[in-house]
Design an enzyme around this catalytic site. Structure first.
Site, PDB file in Angstrom:
ATOM      1  N   GLU A 142       0.816  -1.211   0.000  1.00  0.00           N
ATOM      2  CA  GLU A 142       0.000   0.000   0.000  1.00  0.00           C
ATOM      3  C   GLU A 142       0.852   1.264   0.000  1.00  0.00           C
ATOM      4  O   GLU A 142       0.502   2.251  -0.655  1.00  0.00           O
ATOM      5  CB  GLU A 142      -0.947  -0.013   1.213  1.00  0.00           C
ATOM      6  N   HIS A 186     -11.337  -6.617   7.953  1.00  0.00           N
ATOM      7  CA  HIS A 186     -11.994  -6.260   6.693  1.00  0.00           C
ATOM      8  C   HIS A 186     -13.300  -5.502   6.936  1.00  0.00           C
ATOM      9  O   HIS A 186     -14.188  -5.536   6.093  1.00  0.00           O
ATOM     10  CB  HIS A 186     -12.298  -7.520   5.873  1.00  0.00           C
TER      11      HIS A 186
END
Length: 325
Positions: free
Chosen positions: A60, A130
């Protein structure tokens, strides 16, 4: 107009951007031929080529480092972080680079062409890695804009506005609504102004405020409250940074009551900033304390997800408590 779910609306906004700007690029983990884990970019690599829609390594901070460089050279950089929970390795690139490019250069250069899309929130039994809602972390950072849509129409218009904006924008997409929310969406291009809340239902007794997937929750609570003779004004904040203080204050001045609901934990969630500001702006008009109906101060649970997430009954209980104060 066409029937679209939120994924189709987002895909349409990206498609328009790619056709509009020959230098625009979409990149992230699995966004190429695979179309991303939720298929938001499906078909775009085939249409615009692997040199413009491409997969990145699983890093990321690398995605945002590259995005900052691309945007600094003027190309629309459409970066995807696969889940908002994964955005934290890129935190330094976003808050110390993206947000400060313009300021540190005295407006000589910027990364205003950067849009960061990421699915956020719960509702898919994703558990603690998540399901998080990290919008408050970024609301503390001058130089960014933070946007959350509630339905397909809003998603397309707000995303197009985010892409056209002269500032880096974080675009949080409520993953629970990707396929669940369906509505009429123009096939042509349009934008919705950033930084403006929307009153989706007029009322006189209490103001209900939320954003993203939590909007359908407070709308449900407002409907139940109306059956008990309580008139609720329902507002979608839409923009976390900047946020529409004037619209909320105007509503609370009328109703005298405010309830804010969000999925993120209650402590230091963005609802706290709203409560503090509106408490100051509307102090003499308040009929009861400002209330927050939020997630709990625990990691996001898997088995107890329904107990964790604010629902219509919790909001309804808060409405009654506010009215009875």
């Amino acid at each position: 107009m066409a029937k679209m779910n939120m994924l189709h609306a987002i895909n349409s906004a990206l498609d328009i951007t790619m056709a509009e700007h020959p230098q625009a690029c979409i990149f992230g983990e699995d966004v190429g031929y695979f179309g991303g884990v939720f298929r938001a970019t499906s078909g775009l690599q085939e249409k615009y080529g692997k040199h413009r829609v491409f997969n990145t390594p699983l890093t990321e901070q690398g995605i945002l480092g590259f995005a900052n460089g691309l945007a600094a050279f003027g190309a629309p950089a459409l970066a995807e972080i696969q889940f908002a929970d994964y955005i934290f390795p890129a935190f330094d690139q976003i808050v110390n680079e993206s947000a400060k490019f313009r300021y540190r250069s005295g407006n000589e250069f910027n990364v205003g062409n950067l849009t960061i899309r990421t699915p956020y929130g719960g509702g898919i039994a994703g558990g603690l890695y998540h399901s998080q809602s990290p919008e408050a972390y970024f609301a503390h950072t001058p130089g960014l804009k933070v946007i959350v849509p509630r339905n397909p129409y809003q998603a397309k218009g707000l995303l197009r506005a985010a892409i056209k904006d002269d500032n880096p924008v974080l675009f949080f997409e409520p993953k629970r609504l990707y396929r669940a929310s369906i509505g009429e969406v123009p096939e042509e291009d349009y934008t919705i102004e950033l930084g403006k809340a929307e009153v989706v239902q007029q009322g006189t007794d209490v103001t209900l405020l939320a954003w993203g997937a939590q909007m359908e929750i407070i709308e449900d609570a407002a409907k139940q409250a109306s059956e008990q003779g309580i008139s609720c004004e329902v507002i979608d904040l839409r923009s976390i940074l900047p946020w529409d203080v004037e619209a909320i204050a105007q509503s609370v001045t009328k109703t005298g009551r405010l309830i804010v609901s969000h999925e993120a934990p209650i402590t230091n969630g963005f609802g706290a900033e709203i409560a503090a500001t509106i408490g100051q702006e509307c102090f003499l008009h308040l009929e009861s304390p400002i209330m927050r109906v939020c997630g709990l101060d625990t990691p996001y649970p898997l088995a107890l997800e329904k107990e964790y997430v604010p629902d219509a009954l919790k909001v309804l209980a808060a409405i009654k408590q506010s009215m009875d104060f």
